[in-house]
Design a protein around this motif. Structure first.
Motif, PDB file in Angstrom:
ATOM      1  N   TRP A  86     -36.368  13.644  96.093  1.00  0.00           N
ATOM      2  CA  TRP A  86     -35.684  12.645  95.064  1.00  0.00           C
ATOM      3  C   TRP A  86     -34.555  13.633  94.362  1.00  0.00           C
ATOM      4  O   TRP A  86     -34.142  12.886  93.560  1.00  0.00           O
ATOM      5  N   LYS A  87     -34.553  14.805  94.726  1.00  0.00           N
ATOM      6  CA  LYS A  87     -33.331  15.764  94.119  1.00  0.00           C
ATOM      7  C   LYS A  87     -32.026  14.722  94.017  1.00  0.00           C
ATOM      8  O   LYS A  87     -31.264  15.199  93.239  1.00  0.00           O
ATOM      9  N   TYR A  88     -31.661  14.204  95.236  1.00  0.00           N
ATOM     10  CA  TYR A  88     -30.491  13.494  95.049  1.00  0.00           C
ATOM     11  C   TYR A  88     -30.110  12.355  94.173  1.00  0.00           C
ATOM     12  O   TYR A  88     -29.030  12.128  93.915  1.00  0.00           O
ATOM     13  N   LEU A  89     -31.246  11.884  93.359  1.00  0.00           N
ATOM     14  CA  LEU A  89     -31.070  10.839  92.491  1.00  0.00           C
ATOM     15  C   LEU A  89     -31.273  11.697  91.145  1.00  0.00           C
ATOM     16  O   LEU A  89     -30.670  11.428  90.125  1.00  0.00           O
ATOM     17  N   PHE A  90     -32.450  12.395  91.086  1.00  0.00           N
ATOM     18  CA  PHE A  90     -32.746  13.025  89.627  1.00  0.00           C
ATOM     19  C   PHE A  90     -32.670  14.413  89.754  1.00  0.00           C
ATOM     20  O   PHE A  90     -33.689  15.332  90.090  1.00  0.00           O
ATOM     21  N   HIS A  91     -31.398  15.042  89.381  1.00  0.00           N
ATOM     22  CA  HIS A  91     -31.393  16.511  89.619  1.00  0.00           C
ATOM     23  C   HIS A  91     -30.828  17.012  88.198  1.00  0.00           C
ATOM     24  O   HIS A  91     -29.857  16.121  87.508  1.00  0.00           O
ATOM     25  N   VAL A  92     -31.606  18.133  87.559  1.00  0.00           N
ATOM     26  CA  VAL A  92     -31.315  18.494  86.302  1.00  0.00           C
ATOM     27  C   VAL A  92     -29.670  18.799  86.015  1.00  0.00           C
ATOM     28  O   VAL A  92     -29.165  18.588  84.790  1.00  0.00           O
ATOM     29  N   LEU A 107     -32.272   3.255  83.382  1.00  0.00           N
ATOM     30  CA  LEU A 107     -31.390   4.198  84.267  1.00  0.00           C
ATOM     31  C   LEU A 107     -30.434   5.000  83.855  1.00  0.00           C
ATOM     32  O   LEU A 107     -29.683   4.318  83.052  1.00  0.00           O
ATOM     33  N   LEU A 108     -29.868   6.143  84.142  1.00  0.00           N
ATOM     34  CA  LEU A 108     -28.744   6.888  83.923  1.00  0.00           C
ATOM     35  C   LEU A 108     -27.775   6.322  85.020  1.00  0.00           C
ATOM     36  O   LEU A 108     -28.125   6.075  86.090  1.00  0.00           O
ATOM     37  N   PRO A 109     -26.344   6.521  84.628  1.00  0.00           N
ATOM     38  CA  PRO A 109     -25.376   6.278  85.574  1.00  0.00           C
ATOM     39  C   PRO A 109     -25.460   6.953  86.743  1.00  0.00           C
ATOM     40  O   PRO A 109     -25.326   6.390  88.004  1.00  0.00           O
ATOM     41  N   ASN A 110     -25.940   8.138  86.885  1.00  0.00           N
ATOM     42  CA  ASN A 110     -26.061   9.164  88.056  1.00  0.00           C
ATOM     43  C   ASN A 110     -27.497   8.670  88.835  1.00  0.00           C
ATOM     44  O   ASN A 110     -27.605   9.113  89.944  1.00  0.00           O
ATOM     45  N   THR A 140     -31.570  -1.779  83.778  1.00  0.00           N
ATOM     46  CA  THR A 140     -30.475  -1.633  82.834  1.00  0.00           C
ATOM     47  C   THR A 140     -29.811  -0.041  82.882  1.00  0.00           C
ATOM     48  O   THR A 140     -30.563   1.011  82.956  1.00  0.00           O
ATOM     49  N   ILE A 141     -28.506  -0.034  83.415  1.00  0.00           N
ATOM     50  CA  ILE A 141     -27.841   1.391  83.437  1.00  0.00           C
ATOM     51  C   ILE A 141     -27.156   1.779  82.161  1.00  0.00           C
ATOM     52  O   ILE A 141     -26.454   0.983  81.670  1.00  0.00           O
ATOM     53  N   VAL A 142     -27.913   2.687  81.533  1.00  0.00           N
ATOM     54  CA  VAL A 142     -27.409   3.222  80.184  1.00  0.00           C
ATOM     55  C   VAL A 142     -27.073   4.339  80.051  1.00  0.00           C
ATOM     56  O   VAL A 142     -27.831   5.426  80.588  1.00  0.00           O
ATOM     57  N   PRO A 143     -25.848   4.850  79.171  1.00  0.00           N
ATOM     58  CA  PRO A 143     -25.548   6.411  79.119  1.00  0.00           C
ATOM     59  C   PRO A 143     -26.743   6.990  78.196  1.00  0.00           C
ATOM     60  O   PRO A 143     -27.244   6.166  77.413  1.00  0.00           O
ATOM     61  N   SER A 144     -26.844   8.328  78.417  1.00  0.00           N
ATOM     62  CA  SER A 144     -27.854   8.911  77.538  1.00  0.00           C
ATOM     63  C   SER A 144     -27.806   8.809  76.111  1.00  0.00           C
ATOM     64  O   SER A 144     -28.901   8.676  75.414  1.00  0.00           O
ATOM     65  N   LYS A 145     -26.443   8.746  75.620  1.00  0.00           N
ATOM     66  CA  LYS A 145     -26.247   8.670  74.265  1.00  0.00           C
ATOM     67  C   LYS A 145     -26.593   7.340  73.615  1.00  0.00           C
ATOM     68  O   LYS A 145     -26.783   7.186  72.304  1.00  0.00           O
ATOM     69  N   LEU A 146     -26.611   6.329  74.322  1.00  0.00           N
ATOM     70  CA  LEU A 146     -27.089   4.944  73.917  1.00  0.00           C
ATOM     71  C   LEU A 146     -28.489   4.513  74.287  1.00  0.00           C
ATOM     72  O   LEU A 146     -28.987   3.480  73.942  1.00  0.00           O
ATOM     73  N   ARG A 147     -29.473   5.211  74.982  1.00  0.00           N
ATOM     74  CA  ARG A 147     -30.414   4.890  75.526  1.00  0.00           C
ATOM     75  C   ARG A 147     -31.458   4.571  74.451  1.00  0.00           C
ATOM     76  O   ARG A 147     -32.179   3.551  74.212  1.00  0.00           O
ATOM     77  N   PHE A 148     -31.805   5.388  73.238  1.00  0.00           N
ATOM     78  CA  PHE A 148     -32.658   5.106  72.364  1.00  0.00           C
ATOM     79  C   PHE A 148     -32.207   4.029  71.332  1.00  0.00           C
ATOM     80  O   PHE A 148     -32.896   2.727  71.193  1.00  0.00           O
ATOM     81  N   HIS A 170     -25.388  14.824  75.528  1.00  0.00           N
ATOM     82  CA  HIS A 170     -25.882  13.240  75.190  1.00  0.00           C
ATOM     83  C   HIS A 170     -27.283  13.259  75.230  1.00  0.00           C
ATOM     84  O   HIS A 170     -27.695  12.464  74.511  1.00  0.00           O
ATOM     85  N   ILE A 171     -28.073  13.844  76.061  1.00  0.00           N
ATOM     86  CA  ILE A 171     -29.441  14.021  76.024  1.00  0.00           C
ATOM     87  C   ILE A 171     -30.056  14.469  74.494  1.00  0.00           C
ATOM     88  O   ILE A 171     -30.774  13.798  73.980  1.00  0.00           O
ATOM     89  N   ALA A 172     -29.301  15.546  74.122  1.00  0.00           N
ATOM     90  CA  ALA A 172     -30.122  15.952  72.860  1.00  0.00           C
ATOM     91  C   ALA A 172     -29.694  14.806  71.772  1.00  0.00           C
ATOM     92  O   ALA A 172     -30.371  14.582  70.864  1.00  0.00           O
ATOM     93  N   LYS A 173     -28.476  14.223  71.798  1.00  0.00           N
ATOM     94  CA  LYS A 173     -28.165  13.117  70.881  1.00  0.00           C
ATOM     95  C   LYS A 173     -29.166  11.908  70.888  1.00  0.00           C
ATOM     96  O   LYS A 173     -29.183  11.276  70.023  1.00  0.00           O
ATOM     97  N   SER A 174     -29.756  11.450  72.225  1.00  0.00           N
ATOM     98  CA  SER A 174     -30.580  10.752  72.430  1.00  0.00           C
ATOM     99  C   SER A 174     -31.979  10.711  71.611  1.00  0.00           C
ATOM    100  O   SER A 174     -32.736  10.127  71.367  1.00  0.00           O
TER     101      SER A 174
END
Length: 572
Positions: free
Chosen positions: A425-431, A330-333, A178-186, A438-442
């Motif tokens: 894997w930086k092309y997928l998981f880059h900070v 997964l995040l959208p990116n 499932t592809i979920v935005p950060s703010k909706l993950r939790f 949104h991450i802090a909100k999660s």
């Protein structure tokens, strides 16, 4: 070993060594050997793991052991400190999950073990080396070239089931993403757990919930336990209703397994979860390799990892023909991660939308109501339920300074984990692709944590409330300072006087240094379904003053230029 002549007995000493990467795998392998050796009482097996009593292990080694099951680090410790350990009769050296041991940094320890066996053995004797791994990697191939002989025999049992020799998974395993935005993950995670355990027909479920780091396991364990089962300390509010929590119809047992726990704690947790028929185990990659946990029905990967670890994680379910299911968030990116699994590793994953998962919250509308000063609001749609759930989550996290600090440490730990992905894997998981707000909100935070001191635990020991204590001088009754309690230290020298001559045209420093404003600093007013950007009203007062100053400066320069031209003309 039963065919060796003369017969192997306790007094023969170690004949075989089995090296595994984790303590849990040592214990599990030992239990399997115990069952196999019931008909061979003369062959003695024992585990050697860090955290257990070293003196007891030394006594067992002095009495005699034939099969040693150990982690590389613990065996090296006994090689250095236990004189009674003799490896001259070793005939078998087995590496289970060899690629994982390399990832954990055991390469030097393994080389030391092999060199020690070679030194203690007779030059004419040889011992057999066996490397086992479900996922052959490039690092493992290099390790094979170094440790094994060039004539080593390679056995690939996957060719019996797959002529292309690609990684296979059981047919009874159903994989989903499932592809979920950060703010909706939790919120989505809570909804999915409710969907599993509030199912009337299939409420008996065992879930392995994989998270990235120890801090993340600790934070989510406390929060999930409260939100699913309720807070036992204060269940009833002033109006006589159940306070927020109790979202499950029946309580579920939550356990956690992480690397910073003691050996006794990890063994106890693993044993308890194995006996449960209904429960959730929050764990790191400690539980990803080799463990055989019975009756696991769901694998939830809340934080993604490399495809190799993904395969090992889902391998904890659908074992020996049983039915199992897995879900990865997964995040959208990170959407291309699915294509990598499908193309390179021939995995088959089915996508589910967050909306389908959030519909489950409609069954908990009464438990998600919000109390305001003048009225009580009961959500009527899935979107309102998600918003109300996240509101309660934020209120609970921000209701205690301890929980705020836990959330902050979990946020910083996630950022460090995301930044630690290899270049492959930086092309997928880059900070840089993360939306910090949104991450802090999660994590339920209303303010963005400061990342300037985001280092490892060892580096931040003396930064976050754990500064070394300073012995302050103790005053006696005569108002004199006790010299023993506070040793006299010379006062710091005065700062040196700056004697450098400055030009009259040098610009003086500002009295108040301007501080750069942090983006997304306060986003408590943002909806879970909004853009996440902070609404700001820019003030133009400062800009107007600067424009006015520059206008006057241009006028002065123009007038000086004109006066200078007149004087030159008069001189001519």
């Amino acid at each position: 070993m039963q065919a060796i002549e003369p017969s192997v007995r306790r007094e023969s000493g170690p004949i075989a060594i089995v090296l595994v990467p984790t303590k849990e795998l040592v214990q599990q392998t030992y239990e399997v050997f115990q069952k196999l050796l019931t008909s061979f009482v003369r062959i003695v097996c024992s585990p050697l793991v860090g955290g257990s009593n070293r003196n007891h292990e030394k006594k067992r080694l002095r009495r005699g052991l034939n099969i040693l099951i150990s982690t590389p680090g613990r065996l090296c410790d006994h090689i250095d400190n236990t004189q009674s350990l003799s490896l001259k009769n070793i005939q078998f050296l087995i590496f289970d999950e060899a690629d994982k041991m390399l990832d954990m940094g055991f390469a030097d320890a393994i080389k030391k073990i092999i060199e020690t066996i070679g030194k203690q053995m007779d030059p004419d004797k040889r011992f057999q080396r066996v490397l086992l791994s479900a996922t052959p990697t490039t690092a493992l191939s290099h390790f094979v070239d170094i440790i094994l002989n060039k004539k080593a025999l390679r056995i690939d049992i996957s060719e019996e089931f797959n002529p292309e020799s690609v990684i296979t998974v059981p047919k009874t395993l159903k994989q989903m993403f499932t592809i979920v935005p950060s703010k909706l993950r939790f919120v989505t995670l809570i909804a999915f757990l409710l969907k599993i355990f509030n199912n009337k027909g299939k409420s008996e479920a065992k879930v392995l919930l994989f998270l990235a780091t120890n801090d993340l396991v600790h934070f989510h364990y406390e929060i999930l336990n409260t939100m699913l089962n309720g807070d036992k300390e204060d269940d009833i509010d002033e109006e006589g209703d159940l306070q927020f929590g109790h979202l499950l119809n029946e309580p579920v047992k939550l356990l956690r397994l992480q690397g910073d726990m003691t050996h006794q704690e990890r063994t106890s947790v693993f044993s308890e979860f194995s006996k449960l028929s209904r429960g959730i185990l929050l764990c790191t990659n400690v539980a990803a390799r080799g463990l055989d946990v019975p009756s696991v029905t769901w694998i939830i990967q809340y934080h993604p990892t490399s495809p190799i670890d993904y395969i090992h994680r889902i391998g904890r379910t659908a074992r020996l023909g049983s039915i199992g299911q897995s879900l990865i968030f997964l995040l959208p990116n990170e959407a291309e991660y699915v294509a990598t699994l499908q193309d390179k590793y021939k995995m088959s994953l089915k996508g589910i939308t967050p909306d389908d998962v959030l519909e489950t919250l409609m069954n908990s509308c009464e438990k998600l109501k919000q109390h305001f000063e003048t009225r009580t609001v009961i959500p009527k749609t899935a979107e309102q339920c998600a918003s109300s759930l996240h509101h309660h989550f934020e209120e609970y996290v921000n209701g205690s300074p301890v929980r705020i600090e836990q959330a902050r440490q979990a946020y910083l730990s996630f950022i460090r984990y995301y930044a630690s992905f290899s270049r492959e894997w930086k092309y997928l998981f880059h900070v840089k692709n993360l939306h910090r707000g949104h991450i802090a909100k999660s994590f339920g935070l209303k303010e963005l944590p400061d990342e300037s001191n985001n280092h490892t635990i060892k580096e931040r020991k003396e930064t976050f409330g754990s500064k070394p204590k300073v012995n302050k001088p103790i005053k006696t009754n005569d108002d004199e300072i006790d010299e023993e309690a506070a040793p006299s230290t010379p006062p710091p020298p005065p700062p040196p006087v700056n004697t450098e001559k400055k030009s009259l045209f040098d610009r003086l420093p500002f009295a108040n240094k301007p501080v750069a404003r942090t983006r997304f600093r306060n986003f408590s007013h943002i909806s879970e379904f909004g853009s996440g950007l902070e609404v700001t009203s820019k003030s133009h007062k400062k800009k107007d003053k600067i424009d006015e100053f520059l206008e006057k400066k241009r006028e002065r320069n123009t007038s000086k230029h004109q006066i200078g031209r007149k004087k030159t003309r008069e001189n001519k």
